[in-house]
Write a protein that holds these residues in place. Structure first.
Motif, PDB file in Angstrom:
ATOM      1  N   LYS A  98      23.834  -4.705  -4.500  1.00  0.00           N
ATOM      2  CA  LYS A  98      23.087  -5.664  -3.576  1.00  0.00           C
ATOM      3  C   LYS A  98      22.000  -6.069  -4.271  1.00  0.00           C
ATOM      4  CE  LYS A  98      20.341  -6.941  -0.439  1.00  0.00           C
ATOM      5  NZ  LYS A  98      18.763  -7.136  -0.140  1.00  0.00           N
TER       6      LYS A  98
ATOM      7  N   GLY B 142      18.658  -8.663  -3.429  1.00  0.00           N
ATOM      8  CA  GLY B 142      18.006  -9.484  -2.337  1.00  0.00           C
ATOM      9  C   GLY B 142      17.291 -10.790  -3.188  1.00  0.00           C
ATOM     10  N   GLY B 143      16.838 -11.701  -2.094  1.00  0.00           N
ATOM     11  CA  GLY B 143      16.157 -12.737  -2.504  1.00  0.00           C
ATOM     12  C   GLY B 143      15.119 -12.781  -3.745  1.00  0.00           C
TER      13      GLY B 143
ATOM     14  N   LYS C 106      16.132  -3.083  -5.588  1.00  0.00           N
ATOM     15  CA  LYS C 106      14.837  -3.606  -4.906  1.00  0.00           C
ATOM     16  C   LYS C 106      13.659  -3.940  -5.894  1.00  0.00           C
ATOM     17  CE  LYS C 106      16.471  -3.414  -0.745  1.00  0.00           C
ATOM     18  NZ  LYS C 106      16.513  -4.190   0.365  1.00  0.00           N
ATOM     19  N   ASP C 107      12.767  -4.664  -5.575  1.00  0.00           N
ATOM     20  CA  ASP C 107      11.611  -4.778  -6.557  1.00  0.00           C
ATOM     21  C   ASP C 107      10.466  -3.477  -6.096  1.00  0.00           C
ATOM     22  OD1 ASP C 107      10.792  -5.396  -4.014  1.00  0.00           O
ATOM     23  OD2 ASP C 107       9.572  -7.098  -4.332  1.00  0.00           O
ATOM     24  N   VAL C 108      11.118  -2.604  -5.451  1.00  0.00           N
ATOM     25  CA  VAL C 108      10.140  -1.269  -5.270  1.00  0.00           C
ATOM     26  C   VAL C 108      10.860  -0.245  -5.910  1.00  0.00           C
ATOM     27  CG1 VAL C 108       8.591  -1.795  -3.427  1.00  0.00           C
ATOM     28  CG2 VAL C 108      11.007  -1.160  -2.890  1.00  0.00           C
TER      29      VAL C 108
ATOM     30  N   GLY D  81      12.119   2.397  -4.514  1.00  0.00           N
ATOM     31  CA  GLY D  81      13.330   2.874  -3.625  1.00  0.00           C
ATOM     32  C   GLY D  81      12.786   2.831  -2.163  1.00  0.00           C
ATOM     33  N   VAL D  82      13.186   3.677  -1.376  1.00  0.00           N
ATOM     34  CA  VAL D  82      12.354   3.711  -0.052  1.00  0.00           C
ATOM     35  C   VAL D  82      10.928   4.385  -0.270  1.00  0.00           C
ATOM     36  CG1 VAL D  82      12.607   4.215   2.299  1.00  0.00           C
ATOM     37  CG2 VAL D  82      14.637   3.815   1.131  1.00  0.00           C
ATOM     38  N   MET D  83       9.947   3.809   0.254  1.00  0.00           N
ATOM     39  CA  MET D  83       8.591   4.545  -0.113  1.00  0.00           C
ATOM     40  C   MET D  83       8.039   5.241   1.271  1.00  0.00           C
ATOM     41  SD  MET D  83       8.423   3.332  -3.139  1.00  0.00           S
ATOM     42  CE  MET D  83       6.696   3.493  -3.467  1.00  0.00           C
TER      43      MET D  83
ATOM     44  N   THR E 148       5.603   4.593   3.013  1.00  0.00           N
ATOM     45  CA  THR E 148       5.140   3.618   3.912  1.00  0.00           C
ATOM     46  C   THR E 148       5.283   2.248   3.022  1.00  0.00           C
ATOM     47  OG1 THR E 148       3.737   2.901   5.404  1.00  0.00           O
ATOM     48  CG2 THR E 148       2.743   3.609   3.450  1.00  0.00           C
ATOM     49  N   ASP E 149       5.015   1.252   3.765  1.00  0.00           N
ATOM     50  CA  ASP E 149       4.966  -0.063   2.970  1.00  0.00           C
ATOM     51  C   ASP E 149       3.956  -0.117   1.898  1.00  0.00           C
ATOM     52  OD1 ASP E 149       4.671  -2.909   2.207  1.00  0.00           O
ATOM     53  OD2 ASP E 149       5.024  -3.662   3.911  1.00  0.00           O
ATOM     54  N   PRO E 150       4.390  -0.037   0.700  1.00  0.00           N
ATOM     55  CA  PRO E 150       3.238  -0.135  -0.398  1.00  0.00           C
ATOM     56  C   PRO E 150       2.262  -1.389  -0.483  1.00  0.00           C
ATOM     57  CG  PRO E 150       5.591  -0.514  -1.223  1.00  0.00           C
ATOM     58  CD  PRO E 150       5.764  -0.223   0.154  1.00  0.00           C
ATOM     59  N   ARG E 151       2.492  -2.310   0.046  1.00  0.00           N
ATOM     60  CA  ARG E 151       1.475  -3.323   0.331  1.00  0.00           C
ATOM     61  C   ARG E 151       0.540  -2.937   1.406  1.00  0.00           C
ATOM     62  NH1 ARG E 151       6.181  -7.816   1.631  1.00  0.00           N
ATOM     63  NH2 ARG E 151       6.862  -6.057   2.935  1.00  0.00           N
TER      64      ARG E 151
ATOM     65  N   ALA F  31      10.531  -0.755   8.789  1.00  0.00           N
ATOM     66  CA  ALA F  31      10.534  -0.718   7.205  1.00  0.00           C
ATOM     67  C   ALA F  31      11.497  -1.623   6.563  1.00  0.00           C
ATOM     68  CB  ALA F  31      11.018   0.617   6.794  1.00  0.00           C
ATOM     69  N   LYS F  32      10.909  -2.737   6.090  1.00  0.00           N
ATOM     70  CA  LYS F  32      11.408  -3.799   5.621  1.00  0.00           C
ATOM     71  C   LYS F  32      12.531  -3.782   4.758  1.00  0.00           C
ATOM     72  CE  LYS F  32      10.647  -7.638   7.898  1.00  0.00           C
ATOM     73  NZ  LYS F  32       9.142  -7.735   8.629  1.00  0.00           N
ATOM     74  N   VAL F  33      12.506  -2.674   4.109  1.00  0.00           N
ATOM     75  CA  VAL F  33      13.411  -2.114   3.112  1.00  0.00           C
ATOM     76  C   VAL F  33      14.873  -2.118   3.244  1.00  0.00           C
ATOM     77  CG1 VAL F  33      13.340   0.272   3.043  1.00  0.00           C
ATOM     78  CG2 VAL F  33      13.560  -0.995   0.839  1.00  0.00           C
TER      79      VAL F  33
HETATM   80  N1  ADP Z   1       8.944   2.116   3.366  1.00  0.00           N
HETATM   81  C1  ADP Z   1       9.261   1.149   2.501  1.00  0.00           C
HETATM   82  N2  ADP Z   1       9.743   1.341   1.475  1.00  0.00           N
HETATM   83  C2  ADP Z   1      10.028   0.326   0.612  1.00  0.00           C
HETATM   84  N3  ADP Z   1       9.653  -0.859   0.905  1.00  0.00           N
HETATM   85  C3  ADP Z   1       9.109  -1.270   1.809  1.00  0.00           C
HETATM   86  C4  ADP Z   1       8.826  -0.326   2.938  1.00  0.00           C
HETATM   87  N4  ADP Z   1       8.364  -0.914   4.018  1.00  0.00           N
HETATM   88  C5  ADP Z   1       8.237  -2.076   3.647  1.00  0.00           C
HETATM   89  N5  ADP Z   1       8.632  -2.464   2.391  1.00  0.00           N
HETATM   90  C6  ADP Z   1       8.742  -3.612   1.680  1.00  0.00           C
HETATM   91  O1  ADP Z   1      10.059  -4.123   1.583  1.00  0.00           O
HETATM   92  C7  ADP Z   1      10.161  -4.971   0.568  1.00  0.00           C
HETATM   93  C8  ADP Z   1      11.556  -4.906  -0.016  1.00  0.00           C
HETATM   94  O2  ADP Z   1      12.343  -5.363   0.945  1.00  0.00           O
HETATM   95  P1  ADP Z   1      12.594  -7.098   0.808  1.00  0.00           P
HETATM   96  O3  ADP Z   1      12.095  -7.732   0.161  1.00  0.00           O
HETATM   97  O4  ADP Z   1      13.280  -7.378   2.113  1.00  0.00           O
HETATM   98  O5  ADP Z   1      13.978  -6.648  -0.122  1.00  0.00           O
HETATM   99  P2  ADP Z   1      15.442  -7.434  -0.632  1.00  0.00           P
HETATM  100  O6  ADP Z   1      14.640  -9.004  -0.587  1.00  0.00           O
HETATM  101  O7  ADP Z   1      15.267  -6.891  -1.983  1.00  0.00           O
HETATM  102  O8  ADP Z   1      16.392  -7.021   0.340  1.00  0.00           O
HETATM  103  C9  ADP Z   1       9.277  -4.326  -0.632  1.00  0.00           C
HETATM  104  O9  ADP Z   1       8.648  -5.185  -1.657  1.00  0.00           O
HETATM  105  C10 ADP Z   1       8.121  -3.687   0.138  1.00  0.00           C
HETATM  106  O10 ADP Z   1       6.955  -4.636   0.317  1.00  0.00           O
END
Ligand code: ADP
Ligand code: PHD
Length: 462
Positions: free
Chosen positions: A5, A7-8, A229-231, A233-235, A237-240, A264-266
């Motif tokens: 998968k 994402g955007g 993903k651009d992170v 993995g699952v973190m 908390t939100d790294p932002r 968690a937006k991930v």
């Molecule tokens: N617990 C978390 N772990 C990882 N990312 C998270 C978490 N909570 C929020 N995020 C945010 O979610 C983003 C990834 O989600 P999103 O941009 O919707 O991905 P995609 O478009 O690839 O599906 C990350 O860049 C991060 O900022």
């Protein structure tokens, strides 16, 4: 068989698409079967929602300007990816852009936007990005063919905006895709969208491309589903919000569902549900660092620490219904019936032990409607008199299966927040005992998440 998968963000430009296609090609060239499932280019879904709304409101100039930008972005990207101007895919993209324009004009002329027509307009984001991935794969020597969700067999119910797959989809998907595999072709499926039995396009809810990938994964009994993903993995908390957030190596299906539900937006909250029956692992991997393991999500709970992650949901409100509810359980039932009938999801519930009031946390998008439905439902009941509405609320949650039976978790959380002077408005612990959620004032959310993250030492790597 691996379902991948993107994402955007990973579909956001020709360069990003080339990189994503490289990840698919790497797997295919090792003799593995793969399906690529793609989201719309970054920002496109939001733009299409705005375009649909402005056409409905008669602002066709805004809609036209945005459509022109979308047109340029997709045609330029296709060109940069190496599509010949007269190629089949370029023609397909042009046709899609023209159909989108006509659909928007239709909404403008009728000044009417049903959930069904909104889904149709929004679907163009993914329908336009899938051919772009197919072009990039072809350029890398991978035979690829793009399909819509419906063409790939994703049959859904008629719940436009939030559709769910029908059981038949799980037979239809292999029937639709196996021929392609037989011919050595890699399917590229437009994520986020499905089709009703009547052929109307539906969407699976925001972030639904994760769900498309896992539906296909379950239907094909894939070895694994990989969400790039651009992170990392699952973190934790939100790294932002907390730059010290760490990658979580392992999560259970239950833990990720809880995390996604609490903001968690991930991943899409339902993403793992199709995988559970066949115990198919989901990996969340970093596109920038493909050799890094990322997060492995399976049915197994690894209880290496009690709390694995902290999440937050913003833009929610608290509604409190009060009066003489004591000894009248029907009143409580009526509150939930009313909300269920209006299809309003409730994020948190708390009832005072004297049954004098019930408080509910509801997303802002539904909160006003919830308030008016409840007032209407109790208009004739003298027992229910007070309706209180608190805006600017956030919910912070801690999640981890290791919390079950562990002592002192709540105390640690409450004292960490108390030290920061944060006022707790509502507290709830799921009976499964692997989440504790708190409603607080929105202005405290960053402080609360940072304090909870620190209190459970989540900045230390696993
Ligand atoms: N617990 C978390 N772990 C990882 N990312 C998270 C978490 N909570 C929020 N995020 C945010 O979610 C983003 C990834 O989600 P999103 O941009 O919707 O991905 P995609 O478009 O690839 O599906 C990350 O860049 C991060 O900022
Ligand atoms: N494009 C859809 C579906 C999706 O999953 O997107 P992303 O993978 O970029 O979150 C949305 O924005 O909701």
């Amino acid at each position: 068989m691996i379902i991948m998968k993107f994402g955007g963000t990973l579909m956001g430009s020709a360069q990003a698409i080339q990189h994503s296609a490289g990840l698919v090609a790497h797997t295919v060239q090792q003799g593995e079967r793969a399906v690529a499932v793609v989201s719309a280019m970054s920002g496109v879904t939001d733009t299409l929602i705005k375009v649909a709304g402005s056409a409905e409101n008669g602002d066709i100039a805004f809609a036209n300007d945005e459509l022109a930008l979308l047109r340029n972005r997709h045609l330029n990207t296709a060109h940069e990816l190496g599509a010949a101007p007269d190629s089949h895919t370029m023609l397909e993209i042009r046709e899609l852009l023209e159909t989108l324009r006509q659909t928007v004009v239709g909404v403008y002329l009728l000044r009417e936007l049903s959930p069904r027509s909104r889904d149709l307009i929004v679907s163009f984001g993914e329908r336009l990005s899938a051919p772009l991935m197919a072009i990039a794969l072809q350029q890398l020597g991978v035979h690829a063919h793009n399909l819509t969700g419906g063409q790939a067999g994703i049959l859904t119910d008629q719940h436009f905006g939030n559709a769910r797959p029908l059981p038949e989809a799980f037979d239809r998907i292999p029937a639709r895709l196996e021929g392609l595999f037989g011919a050595g072709i890699t399917p590229v499926v437009a994520g986020f969208i499905g089709e009703t039995k009547e052929g109307a396009i539906t969407t699976l809810g925001r972030g639904g491309t994760d769900y498309t990938a896992t539906i296909i994964g379950a239907a094909l009994k894939a070895d694994e589903v990989w969400a790039w993903k651009d992170v990392d993995g699952v973190m934790t908390t939100d790294p932002r919000m907390v730059p010290e957030a760490q990658n979580i190596q392992h999560l259970s299906y239950a833990e990720i569902m809880e995390l996604a539900f609490f903001g968690a937006k991930v991943l899409h909250p339902l993403a793992v549900t199709p995988l559970q029956e066949h115990a198919i692992p989901l990996r969340v991997k970093s596109a920038a660092d493909p050799s890094f393991a990322g997060t492995l999500i399976t049915g197994k709970a690894v209880r290496n620490k009690p709390v694995k992650a902290v999440t937050a949901i913003r833009q929610v409100s608290i509604i409190t219904v009060g009066g003489a509810l004591v000894g009248v359980p029907e009143t409580v039932a009526e509150i939930f019936d009313t909300l269920a009938r209006a299809q309003i999801p409730v994020l948190m519930i708390s009832q005072s032990s004297s049954m004098a009031n019930v408080s509910l946390v509801i997303q802002n998008a539904y909160a006003r409607k919830a308030m008016s439905e409840l007032k209407a439902a109790f208009a004739k009941a003298d027992l229910v008199r007070d309706f209180e509405f608190q805006e600017n609320i956030a919910v912070v949650a801690i999640v981890g299966e290791g919390m079950r039976g562990a002592r002192g978790i709540a105390a640690k959380l409450f004292s960490a927040l108390a030290e920061e002077g944060i006022n707790l408005l509502m507290i709830s612990q799921g009976s499964s005992e692997f989440n504790i959620s708190l409603a607080i004032e929105d202005r405290d959310v960053a402080k609360a998440v940072q304090a909870a993250h620190k209190a459970f030492e989540l900045e230390k790597a696993d």
